[in-house]
Structure formats: structure tokens, C-alpha cells
Design an enzyme around this catalytic site. Sequence first.
Site, short mmCIF file in Angstrom:
data_model
loop_
_atom_site.label_atom_id
_atom_site.label_comp_id
_atom_site.label_asym_id
_atom_site.label_seq_id
_atom_site.Cartn_x
_atom_site.Cartn_y
_atom_site.Cartn_z
N ASP A 8 0.89 -1.14 0.00
CA ASP A 8 0.00 0.00 0.00
C ASP A 8 0.94 1.21 0.00
O ASP A 8 2.06 1.11 0.48
CB ASP A 8 -0.87 -0.03 1.26
CG ASP A 8 -1.71 1.21 1.41
OD1 ASP A 8 -2.47 1.53 0.51
OD2 ASP A 8 -1.59 1.87 2.46
N ASP A 10 0.28 4.89 0.97
CA ASP A 10 0.20 5.85 2.07
C ASP A 10 0.41 5.17 3.43
O ASP A 10 -0.34 4.27 3.80
CB ASP A 10 -1.17 6.54 2.07
CG ASP A 10 -1.46 7.23 0.74
OD1 ASP A 10 -0.62 8.02 0.29
OD2 ASP A 10 -2.53 6.97 0.16
N ASP A 142 -1.27 -0.79 6.12
CA ASP A 142 -1.39 -0.19 7.46
C ASP A 142 -2.84 0.11 7.81
O ASP A 142 -3.12 0.94 8.66
CB ASP A 142 -0.55 1.09 7.57
CG ASP A 142 -1.14 2.25 6.79
OD1 ASP A 142 -1.77 2.00 5.74
OD2 ASP A 142 -0.98 3.40 7.24
#
Length: 201
Positions: A8, A10, A142
Site C-alpha cells: 500500500d 500511504d 497499514d
Amino acid sequence: MIDAVLFDLDGTLADTAPDMARTVNLMRTNRGLQAVPPAVVRPHVSQGARGMIMSAFGIGTDHPDFVAMRTEFLDLYAGNLCIDTQLFPGMDELLARLDREAIAWGVVGGDTCARAKPFPDPLLFAASSMGVAPAATLYVGDDERDVQAARAAGMPVVVAGYGYLGGTAPATWQADAILESPAHLDAWIRDASGHTARASQ
């Protein structure tokens, strides 16, 4: 065996929060509103434009202005990319090692497929594009949606404990591990991939 790593973006690969916060505050300034502290929106960065708008304006996706505001955010963000965004410390070394050891890696985009995370479609598309089986592709995220998408795709998954981690506690997400830095992620991949052993032979 880990033959590929998908990230991912960000809060996992790069710290994009400063530029995301700048963008949503431009929207507030354009409306005559005071800027919100970056710390207020930072936990929501992993949810993209939706998270930024919801946290900065207190509206949900069902609000009549949401779609237009999302478009506005994306247009403004396109002009504010990589001003203060940077890789998390140690990430450049990890990516260089993956390249040296021929472990494929990539970033999963949110608009690649018709169905976004938590559906597995973007992850499966990325693995297929790299020619790597899902079971040999590690996903690093996250957000709880990252773990859900990876599980649905049949991929091992770890949580970037150094990321934004919005929402519920990561310990409840049932990932394979929660790693506190890119260095810890590097060590985990080394242990799981067997590339270190092969390289030394």
C-alpha cells in the site's frame, strides 16, 4: 517463500500525510475555514480522499457534496504531490535489496480495478501482472482493509506498525505480523523468502 512484495502506498511505503493534509487544508481555506492540524487527519490518510474529507469536514460518503469534494481533493492533490512526501526511513535500502535479489515489488493502486480493497481484486491483478502466485506474494499495509484484501487474495500479509493505523487496533486484524520499521520488514522478508540463503550459496 516470498517471491514478490506489494505495498500500500500511504503510510506503508511513503509518508504522504504532509501533502495530504496540505491538500485538504487548501479545500478548507477555499471555503473560509481554518486549517485543521495535520495530527487530526493523519490517522485517516490510509483511507485516501474519503478519509481526508471525512476527517476534515465531518461528512460521510452519503453526503450530497461528497463526490464533488472527492474530485476536488484529487485535483488539488495532483498539484501537491511529493512536496513533503518521502519514503519512510530505511525503505530505500529495503527496495534496493529487493531489486538486487530479484524479488519483484510494486504498489497497489486504489483505482486499478472496479472493486477496491477490501476486495482482493487489485492485489490479484498486481500479482498476476508480475507473474507471481498470490501465495508467494507478501502484501504490506497499514489499514484493516489491507489485511482483509490480502486474506481474500490468499496472500501473506503484514502490518506496517510505523504507518497511520487508523480505526481499530492492529492487533485485532489478524495479520501475520506487525512490524515497527522498514528494517523490521526487511528482516521479516529475509526470513520468509529464503533469498539470503540462496544468495550465499
